[in-house]
Structures are given as structure tokens and as C-alpha cells.
Design a protein around this motif. Structure first.
Motif, PDB file in Angstrom:
ATOM      1  N   PRO A  37       0.823  -1.213   0.000  1.00  0.00           N
ATOM      2  CA  PRO A  37       0.000   0.000   0.000  1.00  0.00           C
ATOM      3  C   PRO A  37       0.858   1.263   0.000  1.00  0.00           C
ATOM      4  O   PRO A  37       1.943   1.295   0.584  1.00  0.00           O
ATOM      5  N   ARG A  38       0.351   2.298  -0.631  1.00  0.00           N
ATOM      6  CA  ARG A  38       1.022   3.600  -0.648  1.00  0.00           C
ATOM      7  C   ARG A  38       0.203   4.536   0.244  1.00  0.00           C
ATOM      8  O   ARG A  38      -0.755   5.166  -0.206  1.00  0.00           O
ATOM      9  N   TRP A  39       0.575   4.553   1.528  1.00  0.00           N
ATOM     10  CA  TRP A  39      -0.180   5.350   2.497  1.00  0.00           C
ATOM     11  C   TRP A  39       0.074   6.837   2.286  1.00  0.00           C
ATOM     12  O   TRP A  39       1.177   7.257   1.926  1.00  0.00           O
ATOM     13  N   ARG A  40      -0.971   7.635   2.563  1.00  0.00           N
ATOM     14  CA  ARG A  40      -0.856   9.091   2.471  1.00  0.00           C
ATOM     15  C   ARG A  40      -1.465   9.730   3.727  1.00  0.00           C
ATOM     16  O   ARG A  40      -2.679   9.629   3.896  1.00  0.00           O
ATOM     17  N   PRO A  41      -0.657  10.342   4.575  1.00  0.00           N
ATOM     18  CA  PRO A  41       0.795  10.440   4.519  1.00  0.00           C
ATOM     19  C   PRO A  41       1.480   9.109   4.808  1.00  0.00           C
ATOM     20  O   PRO A  41       0.874   8.209   5.384  1.00  0.00           O
ATOM     21  N   GLY A  42       2.748   9.030   4.441  1.00  0.00           N
ATOM     22  CA  GLY A  42       3.450   7.759   4.507  1.00  0.00           C
ATOM     23  C   GLY A  42       4.215   7.510   5.782  1.00  0.00           C
ATOM     24  O   GLY A  42       4.746   6.414   5.967  1.00  0.00           O
ATOM     25  N   THR A  43       4.287   8.503   6.681  1.00  0.00           N
ATOM     26  CA  THR A  43       5.036   8.321   7.921  1.00  0.00           C
ATOM     27  C   THR A  43       4.222   8.803   9.114  1.00  0.00           C
ATOM     28  O   THR A  43       3.348   9.672   8.983  1.00  0.00           O
ATOM     29  N   LEU A  44       4.536   8.258  10.273  1.00  0.00           N
ATOM     30  CA  LEU A  44       3.864   8.680  11.503  1.00  0.00           C
ATOM     31  C   LEU A  44       4.131  10.150  11.803  1.00  0.00           C
ATOM     32  O   LEU A  44       3.245  10.871  12.287  1.00  0.00           O
ATOM     33  N   ALA A  45       5.328  10.614  11.515  1.00  0.00           N
ATOM     34  CA  ALA A  45       5.685  11.998  11.816  1.00  0.00           C
ATOM     35  C   ALA A  45       4.820  13.001  11.067  1.00  0.00           C
ATOM     36  O   ALA A  45       4.638  14.140  11.522  1.00  0.00           O
ATOM     37  N   GLU A  46       4.297  12.595   9.932  1.00  0.00           N
ATOM     38  CA  GLU A  46       3.470  13.504   9.128  1.00  0.00           C
ATOM     39  C   GLU A  46       2.023  13.585   9.604  1.00  0.00           C
ATOM     40  O   GLU A  46       1.259  14.413   9.111  1.00  0.00           O
ATOM     41  N   VAL A  47       1.628  12.738  10.542  1.00  0.00           N
ATOM     42  CA  VAL A  47       0.258  12.732  11.058  1.00  0.00           C
ATOM     43  C   VAL A  47       0.250  13.492  12.373  1.00  0.00           C
ATOM     44  O   VAL A  47       0.679  12.981  13.403  1.00  0.00           O
ATOM     45  N   ASP A  48      -0.231  14.733  12.355  1.00  0.00           N
ATOM     46  CA  ASP A  48      -0.170  15.536  13.575  1.00  0.00           C
ATOM     47  C   ASP A  48      -1.423  15.347  14.429  1.00  0.00           C
ATOM     48  O   ASP A  48      -2.414  14.750  13.999  1.00  0.00           O
ATOM     49  N   ASP A  49      -1.378  15.898  15.635  1.00  0.00           N
ATOM     50  CA  ASP A  49      -2.477  15.716  16.586  1.00  0.00           C
ATOM     51  C   ASP A  49      -3.787  16.306  16.077  1.00  0.00           C
ATOM     52  O   ASP A  49      -4.856  15.749  16.315  1.00  0.00           O
ATOM     53  N   ALA A  50      -3.711  17.427  15.385  1.00  0.00           N
ATOM     54  CA  ALA A  50      -4.927  18.062  14.887  1.00  0.00           C
ATOM     55  C   ALA A  50      -5.633  17.174  13.859  1.00  0.00           C
ATOM     56  O   ALA A  50      -6.869  17.065  13.846  1.00  0.00           O
ATOM     57  N   ALA A  51      -4.845  16.519  13.009  1.00  0.00           N
ATOM     58  CA  ALA A  51      -5.430  15.622  12.015  1.00  0.00           C
ATOM     59  C   ALA A  51      -6.115  14.438  12.688  1.00  0.00           C
ATOM     60  O   ALA A  51      -7.189  13.998  12.255  1.00  0.00           O
ATOM     61  N   VAL A  52      -5.510  13.919  13.739  1.00  0.00           N
ATOM     62  CA  VAL A  52      -6.103  12.796  14.478  1.00  0.00           C
ATOM     63  C   VAL A  52      -7.384  13.235  15.166  1.00  0.00           C
ATOM     64  O   VAL A  52      -8.422  12.570  15.082  1.00  0.00           O
TER      65      VAL A  52
END
Length: 357
Positions: free
Chosen positions: A318-333
Motif C-alpha cells: 500500500p502507498r499510504w498518504r501520509p506515509g510516515t507517523l511523523a506527518e500525522v499531527d495531533d490536529a489531524a487525528v
């Protein structure tokens, strides 16, 4: 040609028998099946001749492998209203089974995943066999555990539920019982006799206990120490990975690899969902959260991509977007948990989920 019913609802003595009958699809649930099950439960509730409900799956491979993933994928790339309708009815069924005024005995014989956990693991009496494999594998396809699964996982001993949620790990019968996803181990060869006992009107708990046996040691119980250390505290997914990778043993290495392969956004949302579920007191509260999360994932690119890679093309890349944990910030969660314009509504009940066990 006579159409074969995908739900077999019939009376057998004092038992209402519900069989999900789609073995070629591992008994995956579609909207028509869900509605048929709800209709049977409504009918039997007012029938004094029915003293218990027995829920099982056709064939020897699966109890229920989940909801219809094809519907979810087509909705993710097309019309989301189709999946919304499926989830609304499915979650209504899960809550109905959890609150049913007559004992529901779920025979989770074989593969039991996702939506199968929803219809089986909220029942009053939950039976597993030597063929049982239970899992909430949603993070592997870019989704978070739903069907009230976060509540079940949050109630598991220590951090075992968090481990199962973030790794999509499968639990055999002993682990399922140890984690609180099941109650009794009954060899599959004993199931017909158990059903006959219930059909004859035998009291449910003694009847099941009489056929039950010891499933043996639970592997997860032996791994509890490193699991609690890795997942415990007010931690992040990045913290979990760091701790797992620092332990040079097969179990932690396998867990780290599974987490690394899953969708970064789904992982962070799942960890938050399980943590929030620890404060919940009813399955309805968790199902409302699930509907919010699934509605948001339906419009997120990872869900369609995850299903493509795991189910459709089976390339496991799979090609995840975003591809890394660091790119997923608290606001997005946090945005996944915000109220919807059209929330899931379920009848409020006076009995708490925790009182049901």
C-alpha cells in the motif's frame, strides 16, 4: 434456480437459530443479511417459546470474517452513502445483540474478524473452538477498529488490547478468552450436542460449561510483561515502536514490523480510540465514536488504497498518504473524532455494557 438465503433464521425447540450463510465469502455481512438478523431478533423477543438465541456461521472455515469489504471499497471510491447505510444498520445490530433480553450464545467457530467480532463478541455467552481465530485487523487496510471493538480491546488485561489493535494480531481461542473476547472453549465436535442441549431448554450457562474444556495456556499472557512496558503510559505510536525495536526478541520484533507496515493515520487514530474507550461505559457510546471514525476514513485515501493492496490486487504494497507517523499531527487525528452533521443514533439503555458480563 432457488435463491439460497444468506441468513438462516429458524426455531429449533426452545432456541432461535441464526446462521450467517455465506460460506463462499467467509460469511461476510451485507446489508440484507444484517436486516434479516434484526428482523429475526425482533420476532423472537416477544416469543415466549424462545428462551435463547444461538448464533453461528455456515461451513467450517469462518463464523464471520467481517462486513462486506467490496461495499466499503466501492463507497470509498464512489458513493459513501452505501457504506454509511451498511454501518448504521450493522452497529444497530451489534448494540441489539449486546442488549438482547434473552441470552445470545455466539459460536465463534473459525475466522472471526471485524464485523464478526461485532456480532459475536458482544453476545451474552461467547464460545470459541480449536478453529477460532479472532482479530480486529483494520489498521492493515487504513481503518480503525469499529463495531465496538475498541471498547472490547480497552477492557483486555493491561495493554494486550492496544497490542492487538495496533498490530492487527490474530488471537487463538486461549488468547481470545484471556483478553475477554470470549468466555468458553468448546471443541467443535461438541457444538451440535451443545445446540441440542439449548434447544431442549437447558439453562444456558450450565449447558455451555458442561461442554467446555481448557483451551490451554494463552501465549499473550506470557508476553504481558514486554507488551505492558512497550504500550503503557501516555504514549504515542512512535514511542511504542521505539520501545519494541529496543527489545531484541522475536515477539517485539514481529509487533514492530506489523505496526510499521500499517497505515500511519489509522495507527494514530486507533491508539486514541482505544484510550478514549477506557472511559466509556456503554457499547452505544463506542459505536457512535466508530461511526464518526469510519465516516472520516471513508473520505481518506488510505482506506481505498489499503483494501486495494490487501484484498483486491493482493500486492501487499500500500502507498499510504501520509506515509510516515511523523506527518500525522495531533490536529489531524483529533478531527476524526469531531461530531458529524448526521450522527449515529441508537436507543439508550439503562443497563451498562459492563453490567452485561
Amino acid at each position: 434456480m432457488t435463491e439460497v438465503s444468506t441468513v438462516l433464521a429458524r426455531r429449533q425447540g426452545a432456541a432461535g437459530r441464526l446462521t450467517v450463510n455465506r460460506p463462499e465469502a467467509l460469511n461476510a455481512l451485507d446489508l440484507r443479511m444484517i436486516r434479516a438478523m434484526l428482523a429475526a431478533l425482533d420476532e423472537w423477543e416477544s416469543d415466549p417459546a424462545v428462551t435463547a438465541v444461538v448464533l453461528d456461521g455456515a461451513g467450517e472455515r469462518a463464523f464471520c470474517a467481517g462486513g462486506d469489504i467490496g461495499v466499503v471499497h466501492s463507497s470509498a471510491v464512489g458513493d459513501p452513502a452505501v457504506a454509511w447505510a451498511l454501518w448504521r444498520e450493522e452497529y444497530r445490530l451489534d448494540a441489539r445483540l449486546a442488549r438482547y433480553p434473552k441470552p445470545v450464545v455466539a459460536l465463534m467457530d473459525g475466522i472471526t474478524m471485524g464485523g464478526g467480532i461485532g456480532i459475536g463478541a458482544h453476545a451474552a455467552v461467547r464460545v470459541v473452538t480449536e478453529r477460532s481465530v479472532l482479530a480486529m485487523p483494520e489498521v492493515a487496510i487504513g481503518l480503525a477498529p469499529d463495531v465496538g471493538g475498541a471498547l472490547l480491546l480497552a477492557r483486555a488485561p493491561g495493554e494486550l488490547g492496544t497490542h492487538l489493535a495496533l498490530t492487527a494480531r490474530r488471537a487463538g481461542p486461549a488468547d481470545a478468552i484471556h483478553c475477554g473476547l470470549a468466555d468458553h472453549y468448546v471443541p467443535s465436535a461438541e457444538l451440535p450436542a451443545l445446540v441440542d442441549d439449548l434447544a431442549a431448554g437447558a439453562p444456558v450457562e450450565p449447558a455451555v460449561a458442561a461442554r467446555a474444556s481448557d483451551p490451554g495456556p494463552a501465549p499473550l499472557a506470557a508476553a504481558r510483561c514486554w507488551i505492558d512496558d512497550a504500550y503503557g503510559g501516555t504514549t504515542t505510536v512512535e514511542d511504542v515502536l521505539y520501545r519494541l525495536e529496543a527489545i531484541d526478541e522475536p515477539g517485539p520484533r514481529e509487533a514492530a514490523a506489523a505496526i510499521t507496515a500499517a497505515a500511519p493515520t489509522a495507527l494514530k487514530v486507533t491508539l486514541r480510540a482505544v484510550r478514549r474507550a477506557r472511559e466509556m461505559t456503554s457499547v452505544e457510546e463506542c459505536l457512535r465514536q466508530d461511526f464518526r471514525l469510519c465516516s472520516r476514513f471513508l473520505r481518506h485515501p488510505d482506506l481505498a488504497e489499503g483494501i486495494r493492496a490487501a484484498i483486491l490486487d493482493k500486492d501487499r504494497s500500500p502507498r499510504w498518504r501520509p506515509g510516515t507517523l511523523a506527518e500525522v499531527d495531533d490536529a489531524a487525528v483529533e478531527a476524526f473524532f469531531a461530531p458529524l452533521a448526521d450522527e449515529l443514533t441508537l436507543p439508550e439503555q439503562s443497563t451498562l455494557w459492563s453490567d452485561h458480563r
